[in-house]
Scaffold this motif. Structure first.
Motif, PDB file in Angstrom:
ATOM      1  N   PRO A 313       0.811  -1.234   0.000  1.00  0.00           N
ATOM      2  CA  PRO A 313       0.000   0.000   0.000  1.00  0.00           C
ATOM      3  C   PRO A 313       0.839   1.277   0.000  1.00  0.00           C
ATOM      4  O   PRO A 313       0.392   2.300  -0.530  1.00  0.00           O
ATOM      5  N   GLU A 316       1.583   1.712  -3.626  1.00  0.00           N
ATOM      6  CA  GLU A 316       0.353   2.075  -4.349  1.00  0.00           C
ATOM      7  C   GLU A 316      -0.047   3.531  -4.057  1.00  0.00           C
ATOM      8  O   GLU A 316      -0.455   4.266  -4.956  1.00  0.00           O
ATOM      9  N   ARG A 338      -8.189   6.647  -3.985  1.00  0.00           N
ATOM     10  CA  ARG A 338      -7.831   5.235  -3.755  1.00  0.00           C
ATOM     11  C   ARG A 338      -7.763   5.018  -2.239  1.00  0.00           C
ATOM     12  O   ARG A 338      -6.675   5.100  -1.632  1.00  0.00           O
ATOM     13  N   ILE A 343      -7.224  -0.812  -0.695  1.00  0.00           N
ATOM     14  CA  ILE A 343      -6.113  -1.318  -1.501  1.00  0.00           C
ATOM     15  C   ILE A 343      -6.045  -2.836  -1.251  1.00  0.00           C
ATOM     16  O   ILE A 343      -6.220  -3.289  -0.114  1.00  0.00           O
TER      17      ILE A 343
END
Ligand code: FAD
Length: 401
Positions: A313, A316, A338, A343
């Motif tokens: 994460p 990401e 997001r 995630i």
């Protein structure tokens, strides 16, 4: 032309900086990374350092060439204060003005519990290169003079999964050195049940871990509230005293000093409150990613547990930050959202030269899918992943998974 300043150059910071640069397509914009470490460090492999399976050099890459080959400036310095009103960051190498700021400073380790920590107390820690190296000597001494060992996590510990990995590697190496039968090994955890991991648990994890502990003759205490450590005892809130000659306890994490010293930037723990776009809740030109962000636990447990903000994460979130800052610089306002808790979860856990893969469609509940599975590659998955991640990082391929 915009100046984008990134504080921190590890998982979240490096990915953010590379992604901002990659998406901007205009070299007149400046991207600057300020990091107090000159190297990228593949933190997950620290669990192997105490057992001499890795040297720090094996899991480090110099940051400057990676950044400069992508047109990013590198400043080796510590950021000490963020002045969000005047868009200015104070560092040990001078002050920097920014149009956009990314905070990716990771965790500070909280050793405020009496007796906790390698410098201030009597327990060891595997979270930093020096502390992981220091465990080598303790381990050698234990092999020469076996005695009771307590491994685990303090209340609100930042990364319980890494403590589990350390436990199983420790057990494996005791067997390898022929002294396992002379070491009473106890695991303590603030989790309400084994395998909660700070993500609410998942089907099958608790029974698998309990079976594993039993088969390896490891005693375990769930809901353990560590309150104090003396030179040779771990003391729990219920009055239990666990003797030890060696102990590794994962401490709670906090945000870094630079956040805690900058009014309006973080909360009481020094974490940065962000929207699902990773944009600061007050200052729209400040973003944060990785462990630096505030993620309120979506569950309540009798003893506090930290939410694990792991590498996947962090990476990401760094990508989302890169995309969103590039959009804002180009006057676009449709920022990508997001949510951290949505995630996907993806982690390979080394259970002492056997692996389990933890995979879910969302990190936190509610989830449609979550599983903990033995790795068909037996014990090579995590080692292969390390090699892949170092290769990808060395070449600055931040868009790869
Ligand atoms: C022992 C251990 C094992 C782990 N194993 C796994 C695993 O198997 N899988 C997984 O997904 N995750 C794992 N994690 C978690 C993973 O390491 C983190 O999620 C990841 O490191 C977070 O990235 P980050 O960029 O937010 O923070 P970090 O990686 O900590 O990077 C922060 C960077 O900012 C720098 N910095 C801090 N303050 C300043 C400042 N004031 N000025 C300038 N620079 C600053 C730091 O030096 C550091 O380089 C593990 C963690 C530990 C401790």
């Amino acid at each position: 032309m915009a100046t984008i300043l990134v504080i921190g150059g590890n998982f979240a910071g490096l990915t953010s900086a590379l992604e901002i640069k990659r998406r901007l397509h205009d070299d007149r914009h400046r991207v600057i990374v300020v990091s107090n470490r000159e190297n990228f460090l593949f933190v997950p492999s620290l669990i192997w350092v105490p057992f001499r399976e890795r040297e720090i050099e094996d899991i480090s890459l110099p940051l400057r060439p990676i950044l400069e080959s992508h047109g990013i400036e590198f400043v080796h310095a510590t950021a000490t204060k963020i002045d969000a009103v005047n868009n200015r960051v104070e560092t040990t190498a001078g002050d920097f003005l920014y149009d956009y700021l990314v905070i990716a400073t990771g965790p500070a380790l909280d050793y405020s519990l009496p007796g906790l920590g390698p410098k201030t107390g009597y327990t060891q820690c595997v979270c930093t290169p020096n502390d992981a190296l220091a465990i080598r000597e303790h381990f050698d001494r234990l092999v020469e003079n076996p005695g009771p060992v307590v491994i685990g996590a303090a209340p609100a510990a930042g990364c319980t999964g890494a403590a589990y990995e350390f436990l199983f590697n420790f057990e494996y190496n005791l067997r390898k050195r022929g002294v396992r039968d002379r070491v009473e090994l106890t695991w303590i955890t603030p989790e309400p049940f084994l395998g909660h991991f700070g993500i609410g648990g998942m089907a099958g994890a608790t029974s698998l871990l309990r079976k594993f502990m039993d088969s390896l003759h490891i005693h375990y205490i769930e809901n353990a509230e560590l309150v104090e450590v003396t030179p040779n005892e771990i003391i729990l809130a219920d009055g239990r005293r666990l003797p030890f000659v060696f102990s590794m306890i994962m401490p709670p994490f906090l945000g870094q000093d630079v956040i805690r010293n900058s009014p309006g930037i973080g909360n009481a723990k020094g974490y940065v409150p962000v929207h699902d776009t990773y944009q600061h809740k007050t200052y729209s030109n400040i973003f944060a990613a990785g462990i630096a962000i505030d993620v309120p636990a979506p569950f309540v447990t009798p003893i506090a547990i930290g939410v694990p903000k792991t590498g996947f994460p962090a990476d990401e979130a760094g990508k989302t930050v890169g995309e969103n800052i590039a959009k804002l610089v180009n006057d676009k306002i449709d920022l990508k959202s997001r949510p951290f808790v949505k995630i996907p979860g993806l982690c390979v856990m080394d259970a002492g030269h056997k692996e389990v893969i933890i995979v879910s469609n969302h990190l936190m509940k509610p989830r449609e899918f979550a599983a903990i599975l033995p790795n068909p590659l037996y014990d090579e998955g995590k080692r292969l992943f390390e090699k892949y991640f170092l290769w990808k990082t060395k070449h600055g391929y931040s868009n790869l998974p």
